[in-house]
Design an enzyme around this catalytic site. Sequence first.
Site, short mmCIF file in Angstrom:
data_model
loop_
_atom_site.label_atom_id
_atom_site.label_comp_id
_atom_site.label_asym_id
_atom_site.label_seq_id
_atom_site.Cartn_x
_atom_site.Cartn_y
_atom_site.Cartn_z
N CYS A 56 -18.58 -32.59 25.97
CA CYS A 56 -20.03 -32.48 25.88
C CYS A 56 -20.64 -32.57 27.28
O CYS A 56 -20.55 -31.63 28.06
CB CYS A 56 -20.58 -33.54 24.93
SG CYS A 56 -22.25 -33.18 24.34
N HIS A 100 -17.24 -32.26 20.32
CA HIS A 100 -16.61 -33.58 20.40
C HIS A 100 -15.29 -33.58 19.61
O HIS A 100 -15.27 -33.91 18.42
CB HIS A 100 -17.54 -34.66 19.83
CG HIS A 100 -18.73 -34.95 20.68
ND1 HIS A 100 -18.76 -36.00 21.56
CD2 HIS A 100 -19.92 -34.31 20.80
CE1 HIS A 100 -19.93 -36.02 22.19
NE2 HIS A 100 -20.66 -35.00 21.74
N GLU A 102 -12.94 -35.65 19.64
CA GLU A 102 -12.50 -37.00 19.24
C GLU A 102 -12.82 -37.32 17.79
O GLU A 102 -12.14 -38.14 17.16
CB GLU A 102 -13.13 -38.06 20.16
CG GLU A 102 -14.63 -38.27 20.02
CD GLU A 102 -15.45 -37.37 20.94
OE1 GLU A 102 -16.62 -37.73 21.23
OE2 GLU A 102 -14.94 -36.31 21.35
#
Length: 552
Positions: free
Chosen positions: A379, A516, A518
């Site tokens: 990001c 993102h 993750e």
Amino acid sequence: MIKKYIFITGGVVSSLGKGITAAALAAILEARELNVTIIKLDPYINIDPGTISPVQHGEVFVTEDGAETDLDLGHYERFIRTKMSRRNNFTTGQIYSDVLRKERCGDYLGATVQVIPHITNTIKDYIVEGGHGHDIVLVEIGGTVGDIESLPFLESIRQMAVEVGREHTLYIHLTLLPYIATSGEVKTKPTQHSVKELLSIGIQPDVLICRSNHSISNNERAKISLFCNVLEKAVISLKDVDSIYKIPVLLKAQGVDDYICKKLGLKCPEANLCEWERVIYQQANPVGEVTIGMVGKYIALPDAYRSVIEALKHAGLKNRLTVNIRLIDSEDIEIRGVKILKDLEAILIPGGFGYRGVEGKIMSAKYAREQKIPYLGICLGMQVALIEFARHVAGMQDANSTEFVSNCKYPVVALIKEWQDEAGNITKMRSKKSDLGGTMRLGSHLCHLVRDSIAQLLYGKITILERHRHRYEVNNMFLKELESAGLRVAGFSQDTNLVEIIEYPDHPWFIASQFHPEFNSTPRDSHPLFSGFIKSANNYQKSRNKKQKNRA
């Protein structure tokens, strides 16, 4: 099957790990072939955690459908296969907002609106809706018993036992057993008082899970059972462990899932925790280690980057490596320089908002590019890498984001409305800023990967779904110039208009994504970008060690 509800409360102190405990219990029940989901009830009056400072609340976890939720939902997804949605997290603010909207619309036919029944009925409706389509619904109540803010939630779950039947509900209470070093004792009195507080509300816990940094003796277990009116076999010891992924095995070893299934009348096979046993084995038997520098501005509170930290650990499991994470304040880099980054095997810059510390992140991206150190930007981590490339490679000396400098000469990152008209055409930059509210790109979006790019080879497919949480985008006005300077765009949004992934072809491993990744990483299934990142860090370490050995 009649739906079963398991309510999880906490007492004595906050931050005992209700979310992780709920997730671990759900993992065991899922391993018994039950369809499980988890709901988090947060007592704060904010509508959602999207506007709360990470220093206060930790990270904001984004669901596939674009809800900004509590970080505990990240734990839920890392432990069970069920994907969370906006139905899995709601706050006091959401509840009151809903009730007040209905009152304004006349839905209550002029009745006096009260906490009971209107607020509690709405809470129960949300719980039932969130559990739709699942056999087991675990409901975690935020805060601790005795908090004023939590009372409507506790009253609601008390009422549910009456309405759906006590045989279909189960209460689990998580407490702390403090260890007093001077006397060498684990003290049970705080747990007794916490259960007494719960009983005063009308809730008798069925299971007590006792957190402690010491094991609970049989005498202490018997004492808790007697004073708290809970069967001795339902008093579960949860000693501190060095990995949260050991908790499902630890709880199962004490028979908590057997007790829950018997209490709720569930007929299901034994839990098969072989996947979790494999995770534990991988964690305990690494073949090496790497050190990753994570450059951010909330390093005093690791929970602000919880999903990123866990994703790095998951990638370590995949590569059989211990991942040592060094949290580095980007403002320190601005003051002391990039010498802080020496001896790292890789550099990661996570997402974030605001100008503070950004120049330190840009310096870090430049160092990683020039020193050929593996880099992963997420990001804002992608945006600072792009700004750095524009300044020092593409010759755009004053390149920046309009988030930080509204009138910069080269706004390579900007709001879409600043460089694109309503038809999607690129236009001249406009000085008038668009509204900030309601302009965030949230949730899962389709991304088309460029064939034979590093990202495409890592994913092993052309189209992917990844989650977003950002407002600013790569400015397409400058894309041709950046690509001519050597930047590779490796992924575009579904309409092919927005940049999603960038790479440096002349770098061993330099990848940055606008999304993102993750949020899609689990200990059983590491995310390909993180797995590739840690593998590249290991390769960099081997190459560096070989060079140092040759010099010697």
